[in-house]
Design a protein around this motif. Structure first.
Motif, PDB file in Angstrom:
ATOM      1  N   THR A  45     -23.519  19.219  -1.170  1.00  0.00           N
ATOM      2  CA  THR A  45     -23.601  17.848  -1.684  1.00  0.00           C
ATOM      3  C   THR A  45     -23.452  16.857  -0.545  1.00  0.00           C
ATOM      4  O   THR A  45     -22.484  16.936   0.214  1.00  0.00           O
ATOM      5  CB  THR A  45     -22.473  17.593  -2.705  1.00  0.00           C
ATOM      6  N   TYR A  46     -24.412  15.948  -0.403  1.00  0.00           N
ATOM      7  CA  TYR A  46     -24.320  14.885   0.586  1.00  0.00           C
ATOM      8  C   TYR A  46     -24.507  13.554  -0.116  1.00  0.00           C
ATOM      9  O   TYR A  46     -25.577  13.282  -0.644  1.00  0.00           O
ATOM     10  CB  TYR A  46     -25.383  15.057   1.680  1.00  0.00           C
ATOM     11  N   ARG A  47     -23.482  12.742  -0.116  1.00  0.00           N
ATOM     12  CA  ARG A  47     -23.522  11.427  -0.769  1.00  0.00           C
ATOM     13  C   ARG A  47     -24.083  11.522  -2.176  1.00  0.00           C
ATOM     14  O   ARG A  47     -25.023  10.821  -2.540  1.00  0.00           O
ATOM     15  CB  ARG A  47     -24.335  10.451   0.068  1.00  0.00           C
ATOM     16  N   GLY A  48     -23.526  12.444  -2.943  1.00  0.00           N
ATOM     17  CA  GLY A  48     -23.889  12.532  -4.347  1.00  0.00           C
ATOM     18  C   GLY A  48     -25.179  13.290  -4.617  1.00  0.00           C
ATOM     19  O   GLY A  48     -25.462  13.632  -5.751  1.00  0.00           O
ATOM     20  N   TYR A  51     -28.111  19.522  -2.767  1.00  0.00           N
ATOM     21  CA  TYR A  51     -29.167  20.284  -2.105  1.00  0.00           C
ATOM     22  C   TYR A  51     -28.935  21.752  -2.395  1.00  0.00           C
ATOM     23  O   TYR A  51     -27.849  22.273  -2.154  1.00  0.00           O
ATOM     24  CB  TYR A  51     -29.118  20.081  -0.583  1.00  0.00           C
TER      25      TYR A  51
ATOM     26  N   GLU B 243     -15.759  10.606  -5.901  1.00  0.00           N
ATOM     27  CA  GLU B 243     -16.636  11.714  -5.508  1.00  0.00           C
ATOM     28  C   GLU B 243     -16.061  13.039  -6.005  1.00  0.00           C
ATOM     29  O   GLU B 243     -16.780  13.894  -6.528  1.00  0.00           O
ATOM     30  CB  GLU B 243     -16.786  11.739  -3.985  1.00  0.00           C
ATOM     31  N   THR B 247     -18.203  15.239  -8.459  1.00  0.00           N
ATOM     32  CA  THR B 247     -18.882  16.438  -7.941  1.00  0.00           C
ATOM     33  C   THR B 247     -17.950  17.634  -7.781  1.00  0.00           C
ATOM     34  O   THR B 247     -18.408  18.731  -7.493  1.00  0.00           O
ATOM     35  CB  THR B 247     -19.530  16.169  -6.564  1.00  0.00           C
ATOM     36  N   LEU B 253     -18.622  13.607   4.736  1.00  0.00           N
ATOM     37  CA  LEU B 253     -19.521  12.446   4.759  1.00  0.00           C
ATOM     38  C   LEU B 253     -19.002  11.360   3.811  1.00  0.00           C
ATOM     39  O   LEU B 253     -19.132  10.172   4.091  1.00  0.00           O
ATOM     40  CB  LEU B 253     -20.950  12.863   4.378  1.00  0.00           C
ATOM     41  N   TYR B 290     -19.775   4.102  -3.750  1.00  0.00           N
ATOM     42  CA  TYR B 290     -20.187   5.464  -4.126  1.00  0.00           C
ATOM     43  C   TYR B 290     -21.169   5.397  -5.304  1.00  0.00           C
ATOM     44  O   TYR B 290     -22.231   6.022  -5.281  1.00  0.00           O
ATOM     45  CB  TYR B 290     -18.984   6.333  -4.494  1.00  0.00           C
ATOM     46  N   LEU B 293     -24.763   4.373  -4.684  1.00  0.00           N
ATOM     47  CA  LEU B 293     -25.698   5.361  -4.125  1.00  0.00           C
ATOM     48  C   LEU B 293     -26.831   5.683  -5.095  1.00  0.00           C
ATOM     49  O   LEU B 293     -27.942   5.998  -4.682  1.00  0.00           O
ATOM     50  CB  LEU B 293     -24.974   6.683  -3.830  1.00  0.00           C
ATOM     51  N   PHE B 294     -26.510   5.618  -6.374  1.00  0.00           N
ATOM     52  CA  PHE B 294     -27.473   6.094  -7.365  1.00  0.00           C
ATOM     53  C   PHE B 294     -28.525   5.042  -7.723  1.00  0.00           C
ATOM     54  O   PHE B 294     -29.477   5.325  -8.424  1.00  0.00           O
ATOM     55  CB  PHE B 294     -26.722   6.611  -8.601  1.00  0.00           C
TER      56      PHE B 294
END
Lengths: 112, 400
Positions: A45-48, A51, B243, B247, B253, B290, B293-294
Protein backbone atom coordinates in the motif's frame (compact mmCIF):
# COMPACT_ATOMS: atom_id res chain seq x y z
CA UNK A 1 22.87 -37.39 -15.85
CA UNK A 2 20.04 -35.39 -14.36
CA UNK A 3 19.53 -31.69 -13.70
CA UNK A 4 17.69 -30.99 -10.48
CA UNK A 5 16.14 -27.53 -10.28
CA UNK A 6 14.66 -26.29 -7.03
CA UNK A 7 12.83 -23.00 -6.54
CA UNK A 8 12.96 -22.18 -2.84
CA UNK A 9 12.41 -19.38 -0.33
CA UNK A 10 15.45 -17.07 -0.41
CA UNK A 11 16.09 -17.27 3.32
CA UNK A 12 16.37 -21.09 3.11
CA UNK A 13 19.29 -20.98 0.68
CA UNK A 14 21.97 -21.50 3.32
CA UNK A 15 20.11 -24.48 4.79
CA UNK A 16 19.72 -26.06 1.35
CA UNK A 17 23.39 -25.46 0.53
CA UNK A 18 24.52 -27.08 3.83
CA UNK A 19 22.13 -29.96 3.37
CA UNK A 20 23.37 -30.63 -0.20
CA UNK A 21 26.99 -30.44 0.93
CA UNK A 22 26.26 -33.00 3.66
CA UNK A 23 24.72 -35.24 1.03
CA UNK A 24 27.98 -35.07 -0.96
CA UNK A 25 26.84 -32.83 -3.81
CA UNK A 26 29.91 -31.28 -5.44
CA UNK A 27 28.54 -27.97 -6.75
CA UNK A 28 25.43 -25.87 -7.11
CA UNK A 29 24.34 -22.93 -9.27
CA UNK A 30 22.14 -20.29 -7.67
CA UNK A 31 20.06 -17.53 -9.28
CA UNK A 32 17.59 -14.98 -7.99
CA UNK A 33 14.22 -15.43 -9.69
CA UNK A 34 10.66 -14.13 -9.36
CA UNK A 35 7.44 -15.94 -9.92
CA UNK A 36 4.33 -17.35 -8.36
CA UNK A 37 2.83 -20.70 -7.58
CA UNK A 38 -0.16 -21.40 -5.42
CA UNK A 39 1.11 -18.92 -2.86
CA UNK A 40 0.30 -16.09 -5.30
CA UNK A 41 1.70 -12.62 -4.64
CA UNK A 42 1.21 -10.06 -1.91
CA UNK A 43 -0.25 -6.57 -1.57
CA UNK A 44 1.63 -3.33 -0.87
CA UNK A 45 0.00 0.00 0.00
CA UNK A 46 1.36 3.41 -1.00
CA UNK A 47 -0.69 6.45 0.00
CA UNK A 48 -3.90 4.50 0.12
CA UNK A 49 -3.35 2.86 -3.29
CA UNK A 50 -3.03 -0.92 -3.16
CA UNK A 51 -0.55 -2.61 -5.48
CA UNK A 52 -0.78 -6.34 -6.05
CA UNK A 53 2.73 -7.74 -6.31
CA UNK A 54 2.22 -10.91 -8.37
CA UNK A 55 5.79 -12.09 -8.56
CA UNK A 56 7.35 -13.29 -5.33
CA UNK A 57 11.17 -13.20 -5.04
CA UNK A 58 12.58 -16.74 -4.90
CA UNK A 59 15.93 -18.45 -5.32
CA UNK A 60 16.52 -21.11 -7.95
CA UNK A 61 19.10 -23.80 -7.14
CA UNK A 62 20.46 -26.11 -9.85
CA UNK A 63 22.55 -29.24 -9.31
CA UNK A 64 23.64 -31.89 -11.79
CA UNK A 65 23.89 -35.44 -10.43
CA UNK A 66 24.24 -38.99 -11.64
CA UNK A 67 20.95 -41.00 -11.83
CA UNK A 68 21.86 -42.75 -8.60
CA UNK A 69 22.15 -39.47 -6.69
CA UNK A 70 18.80 -37.99 -7.66
CA UNK A 71 16.79 -39.12 -4.65
CA UNK A 72 19.56 -38.19 -2.22
CA UNK A 73 19.71 -34.68 -3.68
CA UNK A 74 15.93 -34.30 -3.63
CA UNK A 75 15.77 -35.37 0.02
CA UNK A 76 18.59 -32.98 0.91
CA UNK A 77 16.81 -30.05 -0.78
CA UNK A 78 13.52 -30.93 0.87
CA UNK A 79 15.21 -31.12 4.27
CA UNK A 80 16.87 -27.74 3.81
CA UNK A 81 14.01 -25.84 2.18
CA UNK A 82 10.95 -26.99 4.11
CA UNK A 83 9.22 -24.61 6.50
CA UNK A 84 5.85 -26.36 6.31
CA UNK A 85 4.20 -23.11 5.19
CA UNK A 86 2.83 -22.18 1.76
CA UNK A 87 5.47 -21.07 -0.74
CA UNK A 88 8.22 -23.55 0.15
CA UNK A 89 8.72 -24.13 -3.56
CA UNK A 90 9.13 -26.89 -6.11
CA UNK A 91 11.78 -29.35 -7.25
CA UNK A 92 11.89 -30.76 -10.75
CA UNK A 93 14.23 -33.17 -12.49
CA UNK A 94 15.23 -33.05 -16.16
CA UNK A 95 17.57 -35.00 -18.42
CA UNK A 96 21.03 -33.69 -19.19
CA UNK A 97 22.40 -34.81 -22.55
CA UNK A 98 26.04 -33.89 -22.09
CA UNK A 99 28.19 -32.23 -19.50
CA UNK A 100 31.77 -31.04 -20.05
CA UNK A 101 34.34 -29.68 -17.62
CA UNK A 102 35.93 -26.70 -19.41
CA UNK A 103 39.43 -26.95 -17.85
CA UNK A 104 40.09 -30.63 -18.54
CA UNK A 105 37.62 -31.52 -21.26
CA UNK A 106 36.27 -34.40 -19.14
CA UNK A 107 32.73 -35.47 -19.95
CA UNK A 108 29.87 -37.17 -18.11
CA UNK A 109 29.97 -37.92 -14.40
CA UNK A 110 33.70 -37.17 -14.25
CA UNK A 111 32.93 -33.61 -15.20
CA UNK A 112 30.52 -33.02 -12.31
CA UNK B 1 20.83 47.23 12.22
CA UNK B 2 20.41 44.29 14.61
CA UNK B 3 23.20 41.72 14.29
CA UNK B 4 21.26 38.96 16.07
CA UNK B 5 18.24 39.33 13.81
CA UNK B 6 20.47 39.57 10.75
CA UNK B 7 22.36 36.40 11.72
CA UNK B 8 19.12 34.46 12.16
CA UNK B 9 17.61 35.59 8.85
CA UNK B 10 20.81 34.70 6.96
CA UNK B 11 20.88 31.23 8.57
CA UNK B 12 17.16 30.83 7.90
CA UNK B 13 17.76 31.65 4.23
CA UNK B 14 20.30 28.82 4.06
CA UNK B 15 17.85 26.47 5.82
CA UNK B 16 15.12 27.29 3.31
CA UNK B 17 17.45 26.75 0.36
CA UNK B 18 18.25 23.28 1.73
CA UNK B 19 14.56 22.41 1.49
CA UNK B 20 14.72 22.27 -2.30
CA UNK B 21 17.26 19.40 -2.48
CA UNK B 22 15.23 17.89 0.37
CA UNK B 23 12.12 18.14 -1.80
CA UNK B 24 14.09 16.57 -4.66
CA UNK B 25 14.82 13.49 -2.53
CA UNK B 26 11.29 13.44 -1.10
CA UNK B 27 9.87 13.30 -4.63
CA UNK B 28 12.79 11.38 -6.16
CA UNK B 29 12.23 8.37 -3.93
CA UNK B 30 8.57 8.22 -4.93
CA UNK B 31 9.09 8.00 -8.70
CA UNK B 32 10.22 4.93 -10.63
CA UNK B 33 13.97 4.37 -10.98
CA UNK B 34 13.94 5.40 -14.67
CA UNK B 35 12.73 8.90 -13.74
CA UNK B 36 14.63 9.70 -10.55
CA UNK B 37 17.31 11.88 -12.16
CA UNK B 38 14.64 13.70 -14.15
CA UNK B 39 12.94 14.55 -10.86
CA UNK B 40 16.13 15.52 -9.02
CA UNK B 41 17.21 17.64 -11.98
CA UNK B 42 13.94 19.58 -12.17
CA UNK B 43 14.33 20.51 -8.50
CA UNK B 44 18.06 21.29 -8.60
CA UNK B 45 17.54 23.33 -11.78
CA UNK B 46 14.99 25.47 -9.91
CA UNK B 47 17.83 26.57 -7.61
CA UNK B 48 19.74 27.82 -10.66
CA UNK B 49 17.09 29.44 -12.82
CA UNK B 50 14.83 30.94 -10.16
CA UNK B 51 17.69 32.42 -8.11
CA UNK B 52 19.00 34.12 -11.25
CA UNK B 53 15.62 35.47 -12.30
CA UNK B 54 14.90 36.61 -8.75
CA UNK B 55 18.00 38.81 -8.91
CA UNK B 56 17.15 40.09 -12.38
CA UNK B 57 13.47 40.90 -11.93
CA UNK B 58 11.53 38.63 -9.54
CA UNK B 59 12.33 40.48 -6.34
CA UNK B 60 11.45 43.77 -7.97
CA UNK B 61 8.07 42.47 -9.19
CA UNK B 62 7.35 41.22 -5.67
CA UNK B 63 8.66 44.11 -3.61
CA UNK B 64 9.21 47.13 -5.88
CA UNK B 65 6.94 50.20 -5.79
CA UNK B 66 3.61 50.55 -4.00
CA UNK B 67 1.06 49.09 -6.43
CA UNK B 68 -1.37 46.61 -4.84
CA UNK B 69 -1.21 44.11 -7.72
CA UNK B 70 2.22 44.17 -9.32
CA UNK B 71 5.65 45.62 -8.59
CA UNK B 72 7.92 47.64 -10.84
CA UNK B 73 11.57 47.64 -11.91
CA UNK B 74 12.93 49.67 -8.96
CA UNK B 75 14.99 46.73 -7.71
CA UNK B 76 15.73 45.09 -11.09
CA UNK B 77 19.24 43.63 -11.22
CA UNK B 78 19.38 44.24 -7.43
CA UNK B 79 19.55 48.01 -7.91
CA UNK B 80 18.92 49.91 -4.66
CA UNK B 81 18.17 46.80 -2.55
CA UNK B 82 20.29 48.44 0.18
CA UNK B 83 17.63 51.17 0.45
CA UNK B 84 15.62 48.51 2.31
CA UNK B 85 18.28 48.31 5.06
CA UNK B 86 16.67 48.61 8.46
CA UNK B 87 16.60 46.22 11.37
CA UNK B 88 18.14 43.68 8.97
CA UNK B 89 19.97 44.40 5.69
CA UNK B 90 17.86 44.64 2.54
CA UNK B 91 19.98 41.84 1.10
CA UNK B 92 19.17 39.53 4.02
CA UNK B 93 15.48 39.96 3.21
CA UNK B 94 16.22 39.61 -0.51
CA UNK B 95 18.09 36.32 0.08
CA UNK B 96 15.45 34.90 2.43
CA UNK B 97 12.64 35.66 -0.02
CA UNK B 98 14.72 34.25 -2.89
CA UNK B 99 14.71 30.79 -1.32
CA UNK B 100 10.90 30.82 -1.13
CA UNK B 101 10.78 31.73 -4.80
CA UNK B 102 13.04 28.75 -5.55
CA UNK B 103 11.05 26.07 -3.73
CA UNK B 104 7.54 27.13 -4.77
CA UNK B 105 7.69 26.15 -8.45
CA UNK B 106 9.75 23.09 -7.46
CA UNK B 107 6.70 21.88 -5.51
CA UNK B 108 4.78 21.60 -8.80
CA UNK B 109 7.19 18.95 -10.13
CA UNK B 110 5.59 16.31 -7.91
CA UNK B 111 2.32 16.51 -9.85
CA UNK B 112 3.89 16.51 -13.30
CA UNK B 113 6.42 13.75 -12.56
CA UNK B 114 7.67 11.44 -15.33
CA UNK B 115 6.36 13.35 -18.35
CA UNK B 116 7.79 16.86 -18.81
CA UNK B 117 10.35 17.78 -21.47
CA UNK B 118 13.28 19.32 -19.64
CA UNK B 119 13.67 22.32 -21.97
CA UNK B 120 9.97 23.08 -21.79
CA UNK B 121 10.02 22.68 -18.02
CA UNK B 122 12.90 25.17 -17.89
CA UNK B 123 10.87 27.69 -19.87
CA UNK B 124 7.75 27.02 -17.80
CA UNK B 125 9.46 27.54 -14.45
CA UNK B 126 11.20 30.70 -15.68
CA UNK B 127 7.93 32.31 -16.78
CA UNK B 128 5.99 30.98 -13.77
CA UNK B 129 8.44 32.27 -11.17
CA UNK B 130 8.04 35.82 -12.48
CA UNK B 131 4.44 35.96 -13.74
CA UNK B 132 2.78 33.86 -11.04
CA UNK B 133 5.03 33.50 -7.98
CA UNK B 134 6.47 37.01 -7.74
CA UNK B 135 2.99 38.51 -8.17
CA UNK B 136 1.32 36.23 -5.60
CA UNK B 137 4.19 36.82 -3.17
CA UNK B 138 3.64 40.55 -3.54
CA UNK B 139 -0.06 40.23 -2.77
CA UNK B 140 0.61 38.25 0.41
CA UNK B 141 4.03 39.29 1.77
CA UNK B 142 4.36 42.91 0.68
CA UNK B 143 2.66 45.58 2.80
CA UNK B 144 1.28 47.14 -0.41
CA UNK B 145 -0.18 43.87 -1.73
CA UNK B 146 -3.98 43.76 -1.83
CA UNK B 147 -4.26 40.60 0.29
CA UNK B 148 -1.90 41.97 2.93
CA UNK B 149 -3.77 45.30 2.85
CA UNK B 150 -7.11 43.53 3.26
CA UNK B 151 -5.88 42.12 6.57
CA UNK B 152 -5.48 38.44 5.66
CA UNK B 153 -2.62 36.70 7.46
CA UNK B 154 -0.05 34.36 5.95
CA UNK B 155 2.97 34.00 8.17
CA UNK B 156 5.20 31.95 5.87
CA UNK B 157 3.26 31.15 2.73
CA UNK B 158 0.20 28.94 3.13
CA UNK B 159 -1.49 30.84 0.31
CA UNK B 160 1.49 32.39 -1.51
CA UNK B 161 3.36 29.10 -1.66
CA UNK B 162 1.26 26.01 -0.99
CA UNK B 163 -2.17 26.97 -2.39
CA UNK B 164 -0.36 28.69 -5.25
CA UNK B 165 1.80 25.66 -6.14
CA UNK B 166 -1.09 23.24 -5.56
CA UNK B 167 -3.46 24.91 -8.01
CA UNK B 168 -0.65 25.52 -10.49
CA UNK B 169 0.05 21.78 -10.31
CA UNK B 170 -3.59 21.02 -11.10
CA UNK B 171 -3.55 23.43 -14.05
CA UNK B 172 -0.43 21.86 -15.58
CA UNK B 173 -1.66 18.28 -15.26
CA UNK B 174 -4.94 19.30 -16.89
CA UNK B 175 -2.92 20.56 -19.86
CA UNK B 176 -0.46 17.66 -20.17
CA UNK B 177 -2.77 14.78 -19.22
CA UNK B 178 -2.07 11.57 -17.36
CA UNK B 179 1.01 9.37 -17.51
CA UNK B 180 0.93 6.42 -19.92
CA UNK B 181 -0.34 3.48 -17.92
CA UNK B 182 -1.90 5.64 -15.21
CA UNK B 183 -4.53 3.58 -13.45
CA UNK B 184 -3.65 0.37 -15.30
CA UNK B 185 0.05 -0.10 -14.58
CA UNK B 186 1.49 -0.13 -11.05
CA UNK B 187 3.91 2.74 -10.42
CA UNK B 188 5.11 2.19 -6.87
CA UNK B 189 7.91 4.30 -5.33
CA UNK B 190 11.37 3.01 -6.23
CA UNK B 191 13.28 4.12 -3.12
CA UNK B 192 11.34 5.14 -0.02
CA UNK B 193 14.52 5.57 2.06
CA UNK B 194 15.31 8.55 -0.25
CA UNK B 195 11.84 9.90 0.53
CA UNK B 196 12.51 9.59 4.28
CA UNK B 197 15.84 11.40 3.83
CA UNK B 198 14.07 14.15 1.90
CA UNK B 199 11.41 14.44 4.59
CA UNK B 200 14.10 14.93 7.23
CA UNK B 201 15.77 17.67 5.20
CA UNK B 202 12.44 19.36 4.47
CA UNK B 203 11.42 19.26 8.14
CA UNK B 204 14.80 20.65 9.23
CA UNK B 205 14.68 23.40 6.62
CA UNK B 206 11.10 24.27 7.55
CA UNK B 207 12.36 25.80 10.83
CA UNK B 208 14.04 28.43 8.66
CA UNK B 209 10.94 28.75 6.49
CA UNK B 210 8.56 29.40 9.38
CA UNK B 211 10.66 30.73 12.26
CA UNK B 212 12.74 32.77 9.81
CA UNK B 213 9.56 34.48 8.65
CA UNK B 214 9.56 36.39 11.94
CA UNK B 215 12.53 38.21 10.33
CA UNK B 216 13.91 38.53 13.85
CA UNK B 217 15.52 36.34 16.49
CA UNK B 218 12.76 36.85 19.02
CA UNK B 219 9.83 35.28 20.86
CA UNK B 220 7.68 35.09 17.72
CA UNK B 221 10.44 33.13 15.98
CA UNK B 222 10.69 30.76 18.95
CA UNK B 223 6.90 30.29 19.00
CA UNK B 224 6.91 29.67 15.24
CA UNK B 225 9.68 27.08 15.59
CA UNK B 226 7.80 25.18 18.30
CA UNK B 227 4.57 25.40 16.30
CA UNK B 228 6.41 24.04 13.27
CA UNK B 229 7.66 21.02 15.19
CA UNK B 230 4.23 20.30 16.68
CA UNK B 231 2.44 20.79 13.37
CA UNK B 232 4.74 18.24 11.75
CA UNK B 233 4.51 15.81 14.66
CA UNK B 234 0.72 15.82 14.91
CA UNK B 235 0.38 15.85 11.12
CA UNK B 236 2.29 12.58 11.07
CA UNK B 237 0.17 11.10 13.87
CA UNK B 238 -3.12 12.21 12.30
CA UNK B 239 -2.23 10.70 8.94
CA UNK B 240 -0.97 7.44 10.45
CA UNK B 241 -4.03 7.02 12.61
CA UNK B 242 -6.51 7.22 9.73
CA UNK B 243 -4.24 5.19 7.47
CA UNK B 244 -3.97 2.44 10.06
CA UNK B 245 -7.74 2.39 10.55
CA UNK B 246 -8.40 2.36 6.80
CA UNK B 247 -5.72 -0.04 5.54
CA UNK B 248 -4.54 -1.90 8.62
CA UNK B 249 -1.00 -0.54 8.21
CA UNK B 250 0.93 2.52 9.32
CA UNK B 251 3.33 3.11 6.42
CA UNK B 252 6.68 4.85 6.13
CA UNK B 253 5.41 6.92 3.21
CA UNK B 254 2.38 7.79 5.34
CA UNK B 255 4.58 9.03 8.19
CA UNK B 256 6.51 11.25 5.76
CA UNK B 257 3.41 12.50 3.96
CA UNK B 258 1.62 13.27 7.22
CA UNK B 259 4.57 15.22 8.58
CA UNK B 260 4.75 17.30 5.39
CA UNK B 261 0.96 17.85 5.44
CA UNK B 262 1.25 19.13 9.04
CA UNK B 263 4.17 21.37 8.08
CA UNK B 264 2.20 22.81 5.16
CA UNK B 265 -0.83 23.57 7.32
CA UNK B 266 1.16 25.17 10.14
CA UNK B 267 3.05 27.40 7.67
CA UNK B 268 0.52 30.26 7.44
CA UNK B 269 -0.25 29.96 11.16
CA UNK B 270 3.28 29.55 12.53
CA UNK B 271 3.83 33.00 14.03
CA UNK B 272 0.20 33.82 14.79
CA UNK B 273 -1.02 30.94 16.96
CA UNK B 274 -0.06 29.51 20.33
CA UNK B 275 -1.10 27.06 23.03
CA UNK B 276 -2.57 23.82 21.72
CA UNK B 277 -3.51 25.33 18.33
CA UNK B 278 -0.57 23.72 16.46
CA UNK B 279 -1.55 20.30 17.83
CA UNK B 280 -5.09 20.71 16.52
CA UNK B 281 -4.03 22.23 13.18
CA UNK B 282 -1.45 19.47 12.55
CA UNK B 283 -3.82 16.64 13.48
CA UNK B 284 -6.61 17.94 11.26
CA UNK B 285 -4.21 18.44 8.36
CA UNK B 286 -2.67 14.98 8.66
CA UNK B 287 -6.05 13.23 8.69
CA UNK B 288 -7.72 15.47 6.09
CA UNK B 289 -4.81 15.30 3.62
CA UNK B 290 -4.93 11.50 3.81
CA UNK B 291 -8.59 11.54 2.77
CA UNK B 292 -7.78 14.13 0.09
CA UNK B 293 -5.69 11.46 -1.65
CA UNK B 294 -8.86 9.91 -2.97
CA UNK B 295 -10.01 13.08 -4.75
CA UNK B 296 -7.60 12.53 -7.65
CA UNK B 297 -8.87 9.03 -8.34
CA UNK B 298 -12.47 10.30 -8.41
CA UNK B 299 -11.52 13.12 -10.77
CA UNK B 300 -9.09 11.00 -12.80
CA UNK B 301 -6.29 13.53 -12.24
CA UNK B 302 -2.83 12.03 -12.43
CA UNK B 303 -1.28 14.15 -9.72
CA UNK B 304 1.64 11.74 -9.58
CA UNK B 305 2.97 12.48 -6.09
CA UNK B 306 -0.07 14.14 -4.51
CA UNK B 307 0.81 17.82 -4.61
CA UNK B 308 -2.92 18.61 -4.50
CA UNK B 309 -3.70 16.37 -1.53
CA UNK B 310 -0.72 17.49 0.53
CA UNK B 311 0.12 21.06 -0.52
CA UNK B 312 -3.15 22.47 -1.83
CA UNK B 313 -5.41 20.86 0.77
CA UNK B 314 -2.85 21.39 3.57
CA UNK B 315 -2.43 25.02 2.52
CA UNK B 316 -6.20 25.63 2.45
CA UNK B 317 -6.62 23.98 5.87
CA UNK B 318 -3.88 26.10 7.43
CA UNK B 319 -5.04 29.32 5.78
CA UNK B 320 -8.64 28.83 6.94
CA UNK B 321 -7.86 27.46 10.42
CA UNK B 322 -5.81 30.60 11.06
CA UNK B 323 -9.16 32.43 10.87
CA UNK B 324 -10.16 30.47 13.97
CA UNK B 325 -6.90 30.24 15.93
CA UNK B 326 -5.08 33.56 15.32
CA UNK B 327 -4.25 35.04 18.72
CA UNK B 328 -3.00 38.61 19.19
CA UNK B 329 -1.53 37.53 22.52
CA UNK B 330 1.01 35.63 20.43
CA UNK B 331 1.52 38.12 17.60
CA UNK B 332 -0.26 40.18 14.96
CA UNK B 333 -3.19 42.55 14.92
CA UNK B 334 -6.14 40.22 14.30
CA UNK B 335 -7.79 37.65 16.54
CA UNK B 336 -9.49 34.60 15.04
CA UNK B 337 -13.01 33.39 15.69
CA UNK B 338 -11.96 31.43 18.80
CA UNK B 339 -10.16 34.41 20.31
CA UNK B 340 -12.90 37.00 20.15
CA UNK B 341 -12.11 38.41 16.74
CA UNK B 342 -15.37 37.35 15.11
CA UNK B 343 -15.54 36.01 11.56
CA UNK B 344 -13.80 38.96 9.88
CA UNK B 345 -10.38 37.29 9.73
CA UNK B 346 -11.86 33.99 8.55
CA UNK B 347 -13.56 35.84 5.69
CA UNK B 348 -10.27 37.54 4.76
CA UNK B 349 -8.46 34.18 4.88
CA UNK B 350 -11.07 32.70 2.57
CA UNK B 351 -10.71 35.58 0.12
CA UNK B 352 -6.91 35.23 0.23
CA UNK B 353 -7.12 31.49 -0.51
CA UNK B 354 -9.57 31.97 -3.38
CA UNK B 355 -7.78 35.02 -4.76
CA UNK B 356 -4.36 33.39 -4.93
CA UNK B 357 -5.85 30.06 -6.02
CA UNK B 358 -7.91 31.39 -8.92
CA UNK B 359 -5.07 33.63 -10.13
CA UNK B 360 -2.57 30.79 -9.96
CA UNK B 361 -4.81 28.28 -11.72
CA UNK B 362 -5.86 30.57 -14.58
CA UNK B 363 -2.45 32.07 -15.33
CA UNK B 364 -0.62 28.74 -14.97
CA UNK B 365 -3.12 27.07 -17.30
CA UNK B 366 -2.48 29.74 -19.92
CA UNK B 367 1.32 29.43 -19.59
CA UNK B 368 1.21 25.62 -19.76
CA UNK B 369 -1.18 25.62 -22.74
CA UNK B 370 0.96 28.15 -24.63
CA UNK B 371 4.09 26.02 -24.15
CA UNK B 372 2.25 22.80 -24.97
CA UNK B 373 0.94 24.26 -28.23
CA UNK B 374 4.27 25.72 -29.35
CA UNK B 375 7.34 23.72 -28.34
CA UNK B 376 5.40 20.99 -26.50
CA UNK B 377 5.47 20.52 -22.75
CA UNK B 378 5.12 16.77 -22.57
CA UNK B 379 7.69 14.26 -23.80
CA UNK B 380 7.03 11.87 -26.69
CA UNK B 381 5.47 8.56 -25.75
CA UNK B 382 8.65 6.59 -26.37
CA UNK B 383 10.71 8.94 -24.19
CA UNK B 384 8.17 8.53 -21.42
CA UNK B 385 8.35 4.74 -21.63
CA UNK B 386 12.17 4.77 -21.60
CA UNK B 387 12.14 7.22 -18.70
CA UNK B 388 13.31 10.81 -18.35
CA UNK B 389 16.77 9.89 -17.08
CA UNK B 390 17.78 8.40 -20.40
CA UNK B 391 15.56 10.32 -22.80
CA UNK B 392 16.02 13.81 -21.36
CA UNK B 393 19.40 13.67 -19.65
CA UNK B 394 21.28 10.73 -21.25
CA UNK B 395 22.06 9.34 -17.81
CA UNK B 396 21.13 6.45 -15.53
CA UNK B 397 20.73 6.81 -11.79
CA UNK B 398 21.71 3.27 -10.98
CA UNK B 399 24.35 1.44 -12.96
CA UNK B 400 25.62 -1.99 -12.02
Amino acid sequence: MKLITAVIKPFKLDDVKDSLKEAGIAGITVSEVRGFGRQGGHTETYRGAEYKIDFVPKVSVEVVVDESGVDTAIEAIKKGAATGKIGDGKIWVSDVERIIRIRTGEEGIDAV
Amino acid sequence: MDSGNTAWVLIAAALVLFMTPGLAFFYGGMVRSKNVLGMLMQNIFAMGIVSTLWAVIGFSIAFGGDNAIVGNLDFAFMKDVTTLDGDIPGFAFFAFQMMFAVITPALITGATADRLKFGSYALFIAIWSIVVYAVAARWVFNGNGWIFEMGALDFAGGAAIHINAGLAALAVIMVIGNRKGHGTEPMPPHNLPLTVLGTGILWFGWFGFNAGSALAADGVAAQALVNTQLGAATGMLGWLLVERIKTGHATTLGACSGAVAGLVAITPCAGFVGGVAPLIIGSIAGAACYFALFIKAKMNWDDSLDVIAVHLVGGIIGTLLLGFFADTAVNGEFDGLFFGGGAELLKDQFVAAVGVGVFSFVVTYIIALAIQNTIGLRVEEESELVGLDQSEHAESAYTS
